[in-house]
Design a protein around this motif. Structure first.
Motif, PDB file in Angstrom:
ATOM      1  N   HIS A 175       0.708  -1.254  -0.130  1.00 33.24           N
ATOM      2  CA  HIS A 175      -0.047   0.029  -0.042  1.00 33.24           C
ATOM      3  C   HIS A 175       0.798   1.303  -0.051  1.00 33.24           C
ATOM      4  CE1 HIS A 175      -3.399  -2.516   1.697  1.00 33.24           C
ATOM      5  NE2 HIS A 175      -3.712  -2.484   0.527  1.00 33.24           N
ATOM      6  N   LYS A 176       2.152   1.451   0.489  1.00 30.21           N
ATOM      7  CA  LYS A 176       2.949   2.365   0.713  1.00 30.21           C
ATOM      8  C   LYS A 176       3.322   2.873  -0.727  1.00 30.21           C
ATOM      9  CE  LYS A 176       6.104   0.698   3.315  1.00 30.21           C
ATOM     10  NZ  LYS A 176       7.205   0.667   4.108  1.00 30.21           N
ATOM     11  N   HIS A 177       3.314   2.058  -1.611  1.00 26.06           N
ATOM     12  CA  HIS A 177       4.012   2.188  -3.022  1.00 26.06           C
ATOM     13  C   HIS A 177       2.861   2.696  -3.886  1.00 26.06           C
ATOM     14  CE1 HIS A 177       8.059  -0.099  -2.584  1.00 26.06           C
ATOM     15  NE2 HIS A 177       7.635   0.874  -1.418  1.00 26.06           N
ATOM     16  N   PHE A 178       1.609   2.802  -3.503  1.00 26.35           N
ATOM     17  CA  PHE A 178       0.517   2.671  -4.346  1.00 26.35           C
ATOM     18  C   PHE A 178       0.490   4.134  -5.235  1.00 26.35           C
ATOM     19  CE2 PHE A 178      -4.053   4.531  -5.207  1.00 26.35           C
ATOM     20  CZ  PHE A 178      -4.301   3.461  -5.921  1.00 26.35           C
ATOM     21  N   HIS A 179       0.883   5.562  -4.427  1.00 27.38           N
ATOM     22  CA  HIS A 179       0.691   6.719  -5.193  1.00 27.38           C
ATOM     23  C   HIS A 179       1.814   6.804  -5.947  1.00 27.38           C
ATOM     24  CE1 HIS A 179      -2.815   8.064  -2.770  1.00 27.38           C
ATOM     25  NE2 HIS A 179      -2.276   7.667  -1.748  1.00 27.38           N
ATOM     26  N   ALA A 180       3.155   6.467  -5.543  1.00 28.73           N
ATOM     27  CA  ALA A 180       4.283   6.297  -6.300  1.00 28.73           C
ATOM     28  C   ALA A 180       4.114   5.621  -7.647  1.00 28.73           C
ATOM     29  CB  ALA A 180       5.559   5.856  -5.609  1.00 28.73           C
ATOM     30  N   HIS A 181       3.288   4.529  -7.867  1.00 32.36           N
ATOM     31  CA  HIS A 181       3.080   3.726  -9.078  1.00 32.36           C
ATOM     32  C   HIS A 181       2.181   4.832 -10.104  1.00 32.36           C
ATOM     33  CE1 HIS A 181       5.289  -0.060  -8.846  1.00 32.36           C
ATOM     34  NE2 HIS A 181       4.732   0.161  -7.388  1.00 32.36           N
ATOM     35  N   LEU A 182       1.165   5.393  -9.221  1.00 33.75           N
ATOM     36  CA  LEU A 182       0.376   6.480 -10.080  1.00 33.75           C
ATOM     37  C   LEU A 182       1.138   7.555 -10.746  1.00 33.75           C
ATOM     38  CD1 LEU A 182      -2.878   6.724  -7.815  1.00 33.75           C
ATOM     39  CD2 LEU A 182      -2.678   5.297  -9.853  1.00 33.75           C
ATOM     40  N   LYS A 183       2.108   7.873 -10.059  1.00 29.41           N
ATOM     41  CA  LYS A 183       2.792   8.937 -10.793  1.00 29.41           C
ATOM     42  C   LYS A 183       3.763   8.466 -11.710  1.00 29.41           C
ATOM     43  CE  LYS A 183       1.267  12.219  -8.057  1.00 29.41           C
ATOM     44  NZ  LYS A 183       2.138  12.858  -6.741  1.00 29.41           N
ATOM     45  N   PHE A 252      -3.794  -9.772 -13.275  1.00 26.03           N
ATOM     46  CA  PHE A 252      -2.930  -9.937 -12.131  1.00 26.03           C
ATOM     47  C   PHE A 252      -2.871  -8.073 -11.537  1.00 26.03           C
ATOM     48  CE2 PHE A 252      -1.726 -13.727 -13.753  1.00 26.03           C
ATOM     49  CZ  PHE A 252      -1.160 -14.458 -12.739  1.00 26.03           C
ATOM     50  N   ALA A 253      -3.477  -7.241 -11.928  1.00 27.07           N
ATOM     51  CA  ALA A 253      -3.271  -5.943 -11.433  1.00 27.07           C
ATOM     52  C   ALA A 253      -4.015  -5.773 -10.158  1.00 27.07           C
ATOM     53  CB  ALA A 253      -3.706  -4.923 -12.407  1.00 27.07           C
ATOM     54  N   PRO A 254      -5.292  -6.437 -10.084  1.00 27.48           N
ATOM     55  CA  PRO A 254      -6.032  -6.532  -8.886  1.00 27.48           C
ATOM     56  C   PRO A 254      -5.352  -7.198  -7.824  1.00 27.48           C
ATOM     57  CG  PRO A 254      -7.690  -6.839 -10.550  1.00 27.48           C
ATOM     58  CD  PRO A 254      -6.438  -7.224 -11.147  1.00 27.48           C
ATOM     59  N   HIS A 255      -4.493  -8.093  -8.165  1.00 24.99           N
ATOM     60  CA  HIS A 255      -3.784  -8.953  -6.841  1.00 24.99           C
ATOM     61  C   HIS A 255      -2.361  -8.321  -6.412  1.00 24.99           C
ATOM     62  CE1 HIS A 255      -6.893 -11.653  -7.672  1.00 24.99           C
ATOM     63  NE2 HIS A 255      -6.483 -11.953  -8.754  1.00 24.99           N
ATOM     64  N   ILE A 256      -1.670  -7.667  -7.519  1.00 27.27           N
ATOM     65  CA  ILE A 256      -0.345  -7.017  -7.092  1.00 27.27           C
ATOM     66  C   ILE A 256      -0.273  -5.603  -6.878  1.00 27.27           C
ATOM     67  CG2 ILE A 256       0.697  -9.163  -8.167  1.00 27.27           C
ATOM     68  CD1 ILE A 256       1.547  -7.279 -10.530  1.00 27.27           C
ATOM     69  N   ASN A 276      -2.224  -0.394 -17.030  1.00 28.92           N
ATOM     70  CA  ASN A 276      -1.325  -0.197 -18.026  1.00 28.92           C
ATOM     71  C   ASN A 276       0.126  -0.116 -17.361  1.00 28.92           C
ATOM     72  OD1 ASN A 276      -3.062   0.305 -20.249  1.00 28.92           O
ATOM     73  ND2 ASN A 276      -3.056   2.566 -19.824  1.00 28.92           N
ATOM     74  N   GLY A 277       0.096   0.237 -16.155  1.00 26.73           N
ATOM     75  CA  GLY A 277       1.363   0.059 -15.291  1.00 26.73           C
ATOM     76  C   GLY A 277       1.795  -1.417 -15.170  1.00 26.73           C
ATOM     77  N   VAL A 278       0.827  -2.402 -14.733  1.00 30.10           N
ATOM     78  CA  VAL A 278       1.176  -3.766 -14.784  1.00 30.10           C
ATOM     79  C   VAL A 278       1.487  -4.317 -16.052  1.00 30.10           C
ATOM     80  CG1 VAL A 278       0.447  -5.990 -14.279  1.00 30.10           C
ATOM     81  CG2 VAL A 278      -0.157  -3.913 -12.731  1.00 30.10           C
TER      82      VAL A 278
END
Length: 480
Positions: A175-183, A252-256, A276-278
């Motif tokens: 969860h800590k990396h969620f916003h970083a992946h959006l950026k 797999f995006a919902p799981h990872i 798209n990120g996955v």
């Protein structure tokens, strides 16, 4: 300065084995021994690539609880706590926090799927629920499983792998990396005027993911590497299994990556970015688990006791500014020692050349001796036995057929005669031309020849020229 450990192996059978070199050795060493220094180094470079406000940065560092989509809902919070209580009652593998033991169990599923990537609809077509439950109980109990026995189908194993990931307390990327992946998904190229374009900046995205994966917990990073490699190999066989990288990302995006217990409505603004990120991770999985070069260099310099750098820009500045400006005091002392050593070596070389020339000079006359002497004369450091200044032979003159050339040959003698006289131990140059005097002054005259003697030799030359001219004129008049 570096301390190296050498292991002497007496077993001849092991000496032929290839040596495995890990370029991230110092990176891993810094991560385990000084995690705070390592995290600060990596996060400082992440913020250089993506814009993280204070709250999101604090969440990435673990200083604050992550604020996730749908987290404000009281009902969703109640259901999350209820589901977490149910998971605590489950076995040691499914529903438990990720551990190395759990990864060892799940890796059996991944190895089996690597051998069966041609099954059509892999990860999309569900398997048999009864066989899946049998396999799940076996993994939870830690019993040995023979997946190659034919009892289980590849769709059973693929569905069970997704189930394992879905039952983790938090997504594999945390969860800590969620916003970083959006950026990271918003990193795009700039045009010539500096304006943002819609074209993704793949190089910066890869670099940001490399950095972000470095600060994942070790079990999460290990399993993520195994999983992305499996999905990469699956996508390569999409002509058989009909599963492209994008199709796999939807599975797999919902799981990872998605936060736990959120719906598609909670992510409606970002669901395309996450999928798209996955997809991007699957396509470039072979590059994402290598530390950037500047991180490797910083970790290496940290242990070698040299100047440490905090970002890629500092490393580029070091290479562009030149080593002379940023050279430490130790290197300056070494350069001085090297210059002194070079001077001593040059002196020894000159002394050795003198001794060698004396040895060649004392050799009996032969073609080999002439050849060696010519080589010494070409070398600027070659010294004659009786002088301290290098001398070079007079340049060979071209034969002239004119009347003045005849006079010069009569007066000066042939070059061969001059060469023989110069070899004599007691040379007495009788005729020296003005050109030879200039040449001797340029190259350095011998110690036993003074300026007064040179003037006397020049006077002898003029007198001999006058006598020769008078002799020829009298000869011509008698013939008339």
């Amino acid at each position: 300065d570096a301390i190296c450990n050498f292991v002497i192996c007496n077993d001849s059978s092991l000496r032929s084995q290839p040596i495995i070199f890990n370029p991230d050795f110092f990176v891993e060493k810094l991560r385990h021994e000084k995690p705070e220094v390592f995290t600060e180094l990596v996060v400082s470079n992440i913020t250089r690539l993506i814009d993280l406000p204070g709250a999101e940065l604090a969440q990435l560092m673990g200083e604050e609880d992550p604020k996730l989509p749908g987290a404000n809902s009281t009902a969703s919070g109640f259901f999350r706590s209820l589901i977490s209580l149910k998971r605590k009652e489950k076995g040691v593998v499914f529903g438990s926090p990720l551990t190395e033991e759990g990864i060892a169990q799940v890796s059996q599923l991944i190895e089996y799927l690597h051998k069966n990537l041609r099954a059509e609809g892999l990860f999309r077509v569900p398997g048999n629920s009864i066989r899946q439950q049998i396999l799940k109980d076996a993994l939870n109990s830690g019993t040995d499983i023979d997946l190659d026995s034919g009892e289980f189908h590849s769709n059973d194993v693929a569905t069970l792998l997704k189930m394992f990931l879905g039952e983790l307390p938090e997504p594999l990327l945390t969860h800590k990396h969620f916003h970083a992946h959006l950026k990271i998904a918003d990193l795009t190229l700039f045009d010539e005027k500096g304006n943002k374009t819609s074209t993704p900046d793949k190089e910066r995205q890869i670099e940001a993911l490399q950095l972000l994966f470095l600060i994942l917990p070790a079990p999460n990073r290990s399993l993520l590497k195994l999983l992305l490699d499996l999905l990469y190999q699956t996508a390569k066989k999409q002509d058989k299994n009909k599963m492209s990288a994008h199709n796999l990302a939807l599975m797999f995006a919902p799981h990872i990556l998605w936060p736990r217990n959120v719906t598609a409505n909670d992510l409606q603004e970002n669901i395309t970015k996450l999928n798209n990120g996955v997809t991007f991770m699957i396509k470039h999985s072979q590059k994402l688990f290598k530390a950037p070069v500047y991180i490797r260099e910083c970790a290496r310099l940290h242990y070698l006791g040299s100047r440490a750098h905090t970002s890629k820009d500092d490393l580029d500045l070091l290479t562009s500014s030149g080593s002379k400006e940023l050279q430490p005091l130790k290197s300056q002392k070494r350069s001085r020692l090297d210059s002194c050593h070079q001077e001593e070596t040059q002196q020894r070389t000159e002394e050795a050349l003198k001794e060698l020339f004396l040895h060649v000079h004392n050799m009996p006359d032969s073609a080999k001796k002439k050849k060696l002497i010519r080589q010494f004369n070409k070398h600027p450091a070659a010294l004659t036995p009786g002088s301290d200044v290098p001398t070079s032979p007079a340049p060979r003159r071209t034969r002239s057929r004119s009347f003045s050339g005849l006079i010069k040959r009569k007066v000066l003698g042939t070059p061969v005669i001059l060469e023989r006289k110069s070899r004599d131990s007691t040379p007495e140059p009788v005729r020296v031309s003005k050109e030879n005097v200039q040449l001797l002054q340029k190259c350095g005259s011998p110690a036993h020849m003074s300026q007064a003697k040179l003037k006397s030799l020049e006077g002898q030359k003029e007198g001999s020229c006058r006598r020769m001219r008078a002799h020829l004129l009298s000869k011509d008049s008698s013939s008339l």
